[in-house]
Design an enzyme around this catalytic site. Structure first.
Site, PDB file in Angstrom:
ATOM      1  N   THR A 200       0.801  -1.225   0.000  1.00 43.31           N
ATOM      2  CA  THR A 200       0.000   0.000   0.000  1.00 43.31           C
ATOM      3  C   THR A 200       0.838   1.281   0.000  1.00 43.31           C
ATOM      4  O   THR A 200       0.283   2.379   0.067  1.00 43.31           O
ATOM      5  CB  THR A 200      -0.945   0.011   1.219  1.00 43.31           C
TER       6      THR A 200
ATOM      7  N   ALA B 130      15.724   5.715   3.816  1.00 45.23           N
ATOM      8  CA  ALA B 130      14.764   5.267   2.808  1.00 45.23           C
ATOM      9  C   ALA B 130      13.652   4.517   3.526  1.00 45.23           C
ATOM     10  O   ALA B 130      13.830   4.061   4.661  1.00 45.23           O
ATOM     11  CB  ALA B 130      15.437   4.357   1.770  1.00 45.23           C
TER      12      ALA B 130
ATOM     13  N   ASP C  36       8.779  -8.263   8.177  1.00 48.32           N
ATOM     14  CA  ASP C  36       8.369  -9.640   7.887  1.00 48.32           C
ATOM     15  C   ASP C  36       9.591 -10.530   7.668  1.00 48.32           C
ATOM     16  O   ASP C  36       9.621 -11.685   8.105  1.00 48.32           O
ATOM     17  CB  ASP C  36       7.471  -9.655   6.650  1.00 48.32           C
TER      18      ASP C  36
END
Length: 278
Positions: free
Chosen positions: A45, A194, A201
């Site tokens: 997203t 960044a 994960d």
């Protein structure tokens, strides 16, 4: 012996997040991974656009029932990440409890993703020294059940300055005579300017893998886990900056983790960050 993981996380068609970040590295390290995709999106997203579907609690239960009916619901680990829905999470808990009854040695690795949407659980520590903070927080979390707790990012100040991220870890172990001991560690990792998606994960998956290989050595497991992250991120930012060009910030697509290209580093991570035992 074969070691099998049930991973319940998100899935993206393009890029690396959730199960896409966890499955390949675990397989590279010899684990069989059965994946249930809590969501299926075109991409993460952080892009300007994304499309997809969300798995409901009932749909999760249907998938698990299929596994159960075939008598292949036998696992050594369960790995879960970000969950959008309370009812979905409650179904996950039911599944984990049933799998635990089938295999009392099953280990549940949970990434609670507490920093979502710019807010997270906060513990004030202005008047508490770091050692006391570590002891209090870890003891509290251990009391909730987990034998191992790792905080991947904290607001603790590094003596090396604000460009370093401080991580903390604690592991409770039972001695042969029945008494318990606790190993606590601290690690400092250089920040990269960044925004990466999927690194948490990957961290959870690598922590599962390396604690499996070093069940009584949290220091070694965390050093290998963090070093894998370091190599993957370094390779990713080098590639992204090259693709973006001089003076330009890389796009979300350019910052997708260079996972396949980091296969050797996942298998044999050169240690670049040392954990300090406290």
């Amino acid at each position: 012996m074969e070691c099998r993981v049930l991973s319940v996380q998100s899935h993206v068609v393009r890029g690396y997040v959730g199960n896409k970040s966890a499955t390949f590295p675990l397989q590279v390290l010899g684990f069989e991974v059965d994946s249930i995709n809590s969501v299926q999106f075109s991409n993460h997203t952080g892009y300007a656009h994304w499309k997809g579907q969300v798995l409901t609690a009932d749909e999760l239960n249907v998938l698990y029932e299929g596994i159960k009916l075939n008598n292949v619901n036998h696992y050594d680990y369960v790995l879960t990440g970000y969950t959008r829905d309370t009812s979905f999470l409650e179904t996950v808990v039911d599944i984990v409890q049933e799998l635990k009854r089938l295999n009392p040695k099953l280990v549940y690795v949970c990434d609670p993703v507490m920093g979502d949407q710019g807010s997270m659980v906060s513990i004030p520590y202005d008047d508490v020294d770091e050692g006391s903070l570590l002891s209090q927080v870890m003891d509290l979390l251990h009391q909730m059940g987990p034998d191992m707790v790792v905080l991947t990012s904290t607001d603790l100040i590094s003596p090396h300055g604000g460009q370093f991220l401080v991580a903390l870890g604690s592991q409770k172990m039972v001695r042969p005579d029945g008494t318990t001991s606790t190993q606590t560690i601290r690690m400092e990792m250089p920040k990269v300017d960044a925004v990466f998606v999927g690194t948490g994960d990957l961290f959870a998956a690598m922590l599962l893998a390396w604690t499996h290989h070093h069940p009584k050595d949290l220091k070694a497991a965390c050093e290998k886990t963090v070093s894998v992250l370091h190599h993957v991120i370094k390779r990713t930012i080098t590639y992204a900056n090259k693709m973006a060009g001089p003076g330009k910030r890389p796009s979300p697509a350019q910052l997708e983790l260079r996972m396949v290209q980091s296969k050797k580093d996942i298998e044999y991570p050169a240690i670049v960050v040392e954990a300090i035992v406290l």
